[in-house]
Design an enzyme around this catalytic site. Structure first.
Site, PDB file in Angstrom:
ATOM      1  N   GLY A 239       0.700  -1.392  -0.074  1.00 41.35           N
ATOM      2  CA  GLY A 239      -0.024   0.024  -0.078  1.00 41.35           C
ATOM      3  C   GLY A 239       0.842   1.348  -0.044  1.00 41.35           C
ATOM      4  N   GLU A 273       4.042  -6.513   1.972  1.00 45.32           N
ATOM      5  CA  GLU A 273       3.522  -6.849   0.359  1.00 45.32           C
ATOM      6  C   GLU A 273       3.506  -5.678  -0.451  1.00 45.32           C
ATOM      7  OE1 GLU A 273      -0.036  -8.271   1.117  1.00 45.32           O
ATOM      8  OE2 GLU A 273       0.542 -10.217   1.941  1.00 45.32           O
ATOM      9  N   PRO A 274       4.757  -4.869  -0.690  1.00 43.19           N
ATOM     10  CA  PRO A 274       4.691  -3.725  -1.365  1.00 43.19           C
ATOM     11  C   PRO A 274       4.456  -4.175  -3.103  1.00 43.19           C
ATOM     12  CG  PRO A 274       6.832  -4.067  -0.631  1.00 43.19           C
ATOM     13  CD  PRO A 274       6.068  -5.173   0.164  1.00 43.19           C
ATOM     14  N   GLY A 275       3.867  -3.532  -3.727  1.00 41.10           N
ATOM     15  CA  GLY A 275       3.997  -3.542  -5.147  1.00 41.10           C
ATOM     16  C   GLY A 275       4.209  -2.350  -5.725  1.00 41.10           C
ATOM     17  N   ARG A 276       3.526  -1.350  -5.723  1.00 39.04           N
ATOM     18  CA  ARG A 276       3.418   0.098  -6.448  1.00 39.04           C
ATOM     19  C   ARG A 276       4.888   0.577  -6.078  1.00 39.04           C
ATOM     20  NH1 ARG A 276      -0.971   2.933  -8.064  1.00 39.04           N
ATOM     21  NH2 ARG A 276      -2.034   1.802  -6.175  1.00 39.04           N
ATOM     22  N   ARG A 312      -5.136   3.200 -15.943  1.00 40.19           N
ATOM     23  CA  ARG A 312      -5.441   3.783 -14.693  1.00 40.19           C
ATOM     24  C   ARG A 312      -6.037   5.019 -14.928  1.00 40.19           C
ATOM     25  NH1 ARG A 312      -1.905   5.475 -11.443  1.00 40.19           N
ATOM     26  NH2 ARG A 312      -2.880   4.411  -9.559  1.00 40.19           N
ATOM     27  N   CYS A 343     -12.147   3.434 -29.123  1.00 39.10           N
ATOM     28  CA  CYS A 343     -13.489   4.021 -29.355  1.00 39.10           C
ATOM     29  C   CYS A 343     -14.202   4.104 -28.058  1.00 39.10           C
ATOM     30  CB  CYS A 343     -14.268   3.302 -30.304  1.00 39.10           C
ATOM     31  SG  CYS A 343     -13.276   3.285 -31.908  1.00 39.10           S
ATOM     32  N   GLU A 344     -13.621   4.904 -27.087  1.00 36.78           N
ATOM     33  CA  GLU A 344     -14.273   5.192 -25.902  1.00 36.78           C
ATOM     34  C   GLU A 344     -13.969   6.709 -25.356  1.00 36.78           C
ATOM     35  OE1 GLU A 344     -15.551   2.961 -23.103  1.00 36.78           O
ATOM     36  OE2 GLU A 344     -15.154   0.926 -24.111  1.00 36.78           O
ATOM     37  N   TYR A 371       0.915  -1.317 -12.098  1.00 33.35           N
ATOM     38  CA  TYR A 371      -0.486  -1.456 -12.720  1.00 33.35           C
ATOM     39  C   TYR A 371      -0.461  -1.057 -14.168  1.00 33.35           C
ATOM     40  CZ  TYR A 371      -0.765  -2.576  -7.744  1.00 33.35           C
ATOM     41  OH  TYR A 371      -0.632  -3.031  -6.733  1.00 33.35           O
TER      42      TYR A 371
HETATM   43  N1  LLP Z   1      -1.313  -7.113  -0.826  1.00 37.55           N
HETATM   44  C1  LLP Z   1      -2.503  -7.082  -1.207  1.00 37.55           C
HETATM   45  C2  LLP Z   1      -3.403  -8.210  -0.454  1.00 37.55           C
HETATM   46  C3  LLP Z   1      -3.044  -6.384  -2.302  1.00 37.55           C
HETATM   47  O1  LLP Z   1      -4.298  -6.641  -2.522  1.00 37.55           O
HETATM   48  C4  LLP Z   1      -2.481  -5.625  -2.951  1.00 37.55           C
HETATM   49  C5  LLP Z   1      -2.758  -4.657  -3.951  1.00 37.55           C
HETATM   50  C6  LLP Z   1      -0.961  -5.126  -2.439  1.00 37.55           C
HETATM   51  C7  LLP Z   1      -0.446  -6.301  -1.422  1.00 37.55           C
HETATM   52  C8  LLP Z   1      -0.054  -4.394  -3.212  1.00 37.55           C
HETATM   53  O2  LLP Z   1      -0.462  -2.918  -3.059  1.00 37.55           O
HETATM   54  P1  LLP Z   1       0.620  -1.701  -3.402  1.00 37.55           P
HETATM   55  O3  LLP Z   1       1.876  -1.937  -2.423  1.00 37.55           O
HETATM   56  O4  LLP Z   1       0.713  -1.829  -4.714  1.00 37.55           O
HETATM   57  O5  LLP Z   1      -0.216  -0.702  -3.101  1.00 37.55           O
HETATM   58  N2  LLP Z   1      -4.759  -1.377  -9.999  1.00 37.55           N
HETATM   59  C9  LLP Z   1      -4.513  -0.155  -8.713  1.00 37.55           C
HETATM   60  C10 LLP Z   1      -4.121  -0.709  -7.484  1.00 37.55           C
HETATM   61  C11 LLP Z   1      -4.568  -2.023  -7.032  1.00 37.55           C
HETATM   62  C12 LLP Z   1      -4.198  -2.628  -5.888  1.00 37.55           C
HETATM   63  C13 LLP Z   1      -4.604  -4.050  -5.424  1.00 37.55           C
HETATM   64  N3  LLP Z   1      -4.108  -4.531  -4.397  1.00 37.55           N
HETATM   65  C14 LLP Z   1      -4.071   0.962  -9.413  1.00 37.55           C
HETATM   66  O6  LLP Z   1      -3.467   0.904 -10.520  1.00 37.55           O
HETATM   67  O7  LLP Z   1      -3.928   2.062  -8.626  1.00 37.55           O
END
Ligand code: LLP
Length: 415
Positions: A239, A273-276, A312, A343-344, A371
């Site tokens: 997050g 659990e970082p992604g972004r 996004r 076409c949107e 993402y």
């Molecule tokens: N853990 C869980 C259980 C999650 O559902 C998510 C993201 C993460 C970790 C990683 O979150 P992050 O660190 O990346 O914020 N498509 C959207 C974001 C959707 C996130 C879904 N879950 C966007 O483009 O902003």
């Protein structure tokens, strides 16, 4: 260190001029900086160094095998949400013993695959899922390691579509019900309790909700320990937000201090659990201008990337910076919407931008590493983009562009 920079006014990622990549590989093209991936990972690693921890990269943010292998080599674990992501993590050579499996709808097939691979933990989101996993593990003669994902009911103060920690969201087990489910789990023959998990949302820019959620989760962990259910790990989810425009998210140090401060002196290992945060600002999407369409009310830069490549803006009204890769002195700045060929009306990448660009120029859409490609589609029968990773002046094609033939490959005409 800034991996995206201008030299002689040309936009570069690491040592590579982006317009050069657009020329060589075509557009739309995703480009990632290996150095930026490493820098983000190491910043977080350093910030958490004071406590036992593991960074489990959220694969959904960017599941390219080269990205996964890069993080595996840095020592990361992985947070997966599907059998497909499990297969990718294994294909990238990662250790399944460092994988946590999140998500509200795990199928029996996915549970079986994860049990057979020997993952670290299933993050369980409902009583029904707990019962199903116990059954599937029993059939395989195994014991499934589990955490319960609790919903702490805190407002993450982010876009409603990516907020997950409120009572009304589908995610997690209401925190007040967790003790009962832990007791239930403790009595099942084919599950073993290893942890506790929460994730309150994505693109978080404030520390207070994270602190609030962590405090609630740790209080629950204490209560479980008193009830004779000590845990091996606490997973505080992902997050952490990034800067797209003028947001001021906490940096890794502040985020790490908040979590490490709370975990200090505790017996559990911290998981995140970082992604972004790890990939978002490491990537750009390159696109070429097809037309400048001038109108009385509005002008449009019609480019060759679209909502199918970067969803996004259409889905969340998200703002991404857009820059001209190689600015041409003769161009006149125009206030315009940057739109794709789909076409949107929702097919825009940026609105009301002042850009000095015309047909043939390459634009870079910034902060597109997370993402972006992972949410892309082939809508309008548009082949998905190619992906490149750069490191210094080295260039690696890490995914070929879809071919038109590949788009139709699985289709059959009825006899
Ligand atoms: N853990 C869980 C259980 C999650 O559902 C998510 C993201 C993460 C970790 C990683 O979150 P992050 O660190 O990346 O914020 N498509 C959207 C974001 C959707 C996130 C879904 N879950 C966007 O483009 O902003």
């Amino acid at each position: 260190m800034n991996f995206l920079h201008r030299r002689a006014n040309r936009l570069h990622l690491e040592e590579v001029p982006l317009a050069h990549l657009a020329e060589s590989y075509g557009t739309p093209l995703y480009v990632y900086s290996a150095g930026a991936l490493t820098a983000a990972y190491q910043a977080l690693e350093g910030a958490l160094a004071g406590v036992p921890h593991r960074i489990c990269y959220a694969v959904k943010a960017n599941p390219n095998l080269a990205v996964l292998r890069h993080f595996a080599r840095l020592g990361a674990g992985f947070d997966i949400v599907s059998g497909g992501e499990l297969a990718r993590v294994l294909a990238a050579g990662a250790d399944p013993g460092r994988v946590v499996f999140s998500g509200v709808g795990k199928s029996r097939t996915e549970m079986r695959a994860a049990l057979e691979a020997g993952i670290h933990c299933f993050n369980i989101e409902s009583e029904a899922e707990l019962a199903r996993l116990d059954g599937v593990a029993g059939e395989l003669g195994r014991v499934a390691p589990v955490s319960l994902r609790v919903n702490p009911d805190v407002d993450a103060k982010t876009h409603p579509y990516i907020s997950t920690g409120l009572k009304q969201n589908k995610f997690g087990i209401p925190i007040e019900e967790a003790p009962r489910l832990y007791r239930l789990a403790a009595g099942l023959a084919h599950v073993r309790i290893v942890g506790l998990d929460c994730h309150i949302g994505s693109q978080l820019t404030e520390l207070a909700p994270m602190a609030d959620a962590a405090d609630r989760v740790l209080a629950l962990a204490d209560r479980l320990a008193e009830d004779g259910m000590p845990l091996a790990h606490i997973d505080l989810g992902g997050g952490l937000g990034i800067r797209y425009r003028d947001e001021t998210p906490p940096d890794a140090a502040a985020y790490g201090a908040l979590l490490a401060g709370r975990m200090c002196g505790r017996r559990e290992t911290l998981l995140v659990e970082p992604g972004r945060y790890l990939v978002g600002n490491a990537g750009v999407l390159l696109t070429r201008v097809e037309y400048l369409k001038r109108g009385a009310d509005r002008s449009f830069l019609i480019v060759d990337a679209a909502m199918n490549d970067l969803m996004r803006p259409a889905l969340y009204d998200a703002w991404h910076a857009i820059e001209v890769a190689d600015p041409q002195p003769e161009r006149v700045p125009v206030l315009c919407d940057v739109v794709g060929p789909v076409c949107e009306t929702a097919d825009f990448l940026g609105r009301e931008r002042l850009l000095a660009a015309a047909e043939g120029d390459v634009l870079a859409i910034l902060s597109a590493g997370a993402y972006g490609m992972s949410m892309s589609s082939t809508y309008n029968s548009r082949p998905r983009a190619a992906e490149v990773m750069v490191t210094g002046n080295e260039i690696h094609l890490i995914r070929e562009r879809d071919s038109i033939a590949s788009l139709m490959a699985g289709e059959r005409l009825p006899a």
